[in-house]
Design an enzyme around this catalytic site. Structure first.
Site, PDB file in Angstrom:
ATOM      1  N   HIS A   5     -26.409 -50.260 -15.144  1.00  0.00           N
ATOM      2  CA  HIS A   5     -27.151 -49.316 -14.307  1.00  0.00           C
ATOM      3  C   HIS A   5     -28.466 -49.908 -13.822  1.00  0.00           C
ATOM      4  O   HIS A   5     -29.060 -50.756 -14.488  1.00  0.00           O
ATOM      5  CB  HIS A   5     -27.457 -48.043 -15.101  1.00  0.00           C
ATOM      6  CG  HIS A   5     -26.397 -46.999 -15.013  1.00  0.00           C
ATOM      7  ND1 HIS A   5     -26.694 -45.665 -14.844  1.00  0.00           N
ATOM      8  CD2 HIS A   5     -25.051 -47.083 -15.045  1.00  0.00           C
ATOM      9  CE1 HIS A   5     -25.562 -44.962 -14.801  1.00  0.00           C
ATOM     10  NE2 HIS A   5     -24.558 -45.805 -14.924  1.00  0.00           N
ATOM     11  N   GLU A  22     -21.786 -45.720  -8.366  1.00  0.00           N
ATOM     12  CA  GLU A  22     -22.516 -44.458  -8.316  1.00  0.00           C
ATOM     13  C   GLU A  22     -23.722 -44.627  -7.395  1.00  0.00           C
ATOM     14  O   GLU A  22     -24.413 -45.640  -7.445  1.00  0.00           O
ATOM     15  CB  GLU A  22     -23.004 -44.059  -9.712  1.00  0.00           C
ATOM     16  CG  GLU A  22     -21.906 -43.757 -10.706  1.00  0.00           C
ATOM     17  CD  GLU A  22     -22.474 -43.573 -12.108  1.00  0.00           C
ATOM     18  OE1 GLU A  22     -22.691 -42.422 -12.505  1.00  0.00           O
ATOM     19  OE2 GLU A  22     -22.707 -44.588 -12.781  1.00  0.00           O
ATOM     20  N   ASN A  40     -27.219 -45.922  -8.665  1.00  0.00           N
ATOM     21  CA  ASN A  40     -27.521 -47.339  -8.849  1.00  0.00           C
ATOM     22  C   ASN A  40     -27.432 -48.155  -7.570  1.00  0.00           C
ATOM     23  O   ASN A  40     -28.137 -49.151  -7.413  1.00  0.00           O
ATOM     24  CB  ASN A  40     -26.565 -47.938  -9.880  1.00  0.00           C
ATOM     25  CG  ASN A  40     -26.567 -47.165 -11.167  1.00  0.00           C
ATOM     26  OD1 ASN A  40     -27.587 -47.047 -11.820  1.00  0.00           O
ATOM     27  ND2 ASN A  40     -25.424 -46.594 -11.533  1.00  0.00           N
TER      28      ASN A  40
END
Length: 329
Positions: A39, A108, A111
């Site tokens: 992340h 996602e 990130n």
């Protein structure tokens, strides 16, 4: 195939030195493998961390000797170019003496938006992921690669330090369409729901592609062990209440503030119903059981929160692993 149990290096809740310390302790206590998130941001500000996963994994490879290592998962389509991911994965495989698996997914917004390139619809991201996986496979041959695709260009690239054995690829899937697309490209399945249809669908798709079906299905489940159930619920609610929002929501929210807003009405009772909290080892076993019953071969535990993480490894992990292995046997 024997069910294996893993430990999650949660880069969102711990700093890099702590993660290496936990990785070594997790190996010592008997976990079979370790997965690392990848992340740029934590989900919630209360988690408070996001070190670079690949630096951490390089250090973990040197601090451990036995456990298999894996990204869970890396997105090779925006924040990272697939050619760079191929190089990183090859280096990790050499540093770990063949213990590394590259876990991949379509990403996602949290990130990937940091590059300023916007956030694409999931169908397009999966198109990009398919192309990225093909590029990674080509580069892992150690040959010179030039690629001019729909989304990526690679110009006369070669992985100069390529391992003799290919880097296994695992990919996150969520349904029939993604299984049919990615089963021929990856070695192993990643999923976060204990659904037997996913495991069987993966095997069927690989069989249809004349590929081996003796592959791994890798799942993950959060737990919040603590001597005090109330303290465990409080910590899980503070740091993991986003968990129940669902993938369709989690993939698209861009900031920690967005996750805080989306999860503001999730109560501690909601969290306690979804995540085993407290000292009850039997409750943790019961929560994990649906995964092996669905056919998952590898199940990674997430112990929520940096606070008490070492105590979890020192006091609880051993008895939990013993109980899990006894239940599976």
């Amino acid at each position: 195939m024997t069910t294996r149990f893993g430990y999650t290096l949660m880069t969102e809740q711990s700093g890099p030195k702590q993660l290496v310390q936990y990785a070594r302790a997790a190996e010592d206590v008997g976990f079979d493998f370790e997965v690392s998130s990848d992340h740029y941001s934590p989900w919630l500000a209360a988690q408070g961390h996001a070190p670079y996963a690949w630096s951490v994994l390089g250090a973990v490879a040197q601090a451990t000797e036995r456990v298999e290592l894996m990204t869970y998962v890396t997105c090779p389509i925006q924040r990272y170019h697939p050619a760079v991911v191929a190089q990183k994965a090859a280096t990790m495989q050499l540093l770990s003496d063949g213990r590394f698996t590259l876990g991949l997914g379509s990403g996602e917004n949290l990130n990937e938006h940091i590059t300023g390139e916007g956030w694409l619809p999931v169908a397009q991201r999966q198109d990009m992921l398919e192309e990225a996986m093909q590029i990674i496979r080509e580069l892992h041959t150690g040959e010179l690669v030039t690629w001019d695709g729909d989304y990526f260009r690679v110009d006369s690239a070669r992985i100069w330090d390529a391992p003799d054995a290919k880097v296994p690829l695992a990919v996150a899937v969520s349904g029939d369409a993604s299984i049919k697309r990615f089963a021929p490209l990856a070695d192993h399945l990643i999923a976060v729901e204990p659904e037997s249809d996913l495991v069987q669908g993966w095997k069927d798709a690989r069989r249809d592609a004349d590929l081996g079906v003796d592959t791994r299905s890798i799942g993950q489940i959060p737990v919040c062990w603590d001597h005090s159930r109330d303290a465990a619920i409080e910590r899980a609610h503070e740091q993991f209440r986003w968990f129940g929002l669902g993938w369709s929501v989690n993939a698209d929210l861009p900031t920690t503030a967005g996750f805080a807003g989306a999860s503001q009405f999730v109560t501690p009772d909601d969290v306690a119903q979804a995540i085993p909290c407290g000292p009850d080892v039997d409750a943790i076993v019961a929560a994990v059981q649906p995964y092996w019953e669905a056919g998952f071969t590898d199940i990674a535990l997430v112990q929520i929160g940096d606070e008490g993480q070492q105590r979890f490894l020192d006091e609880a992990a051993g008895p939990i692993l013993q109980a899990l292995r006894s239940a599976v046997a």
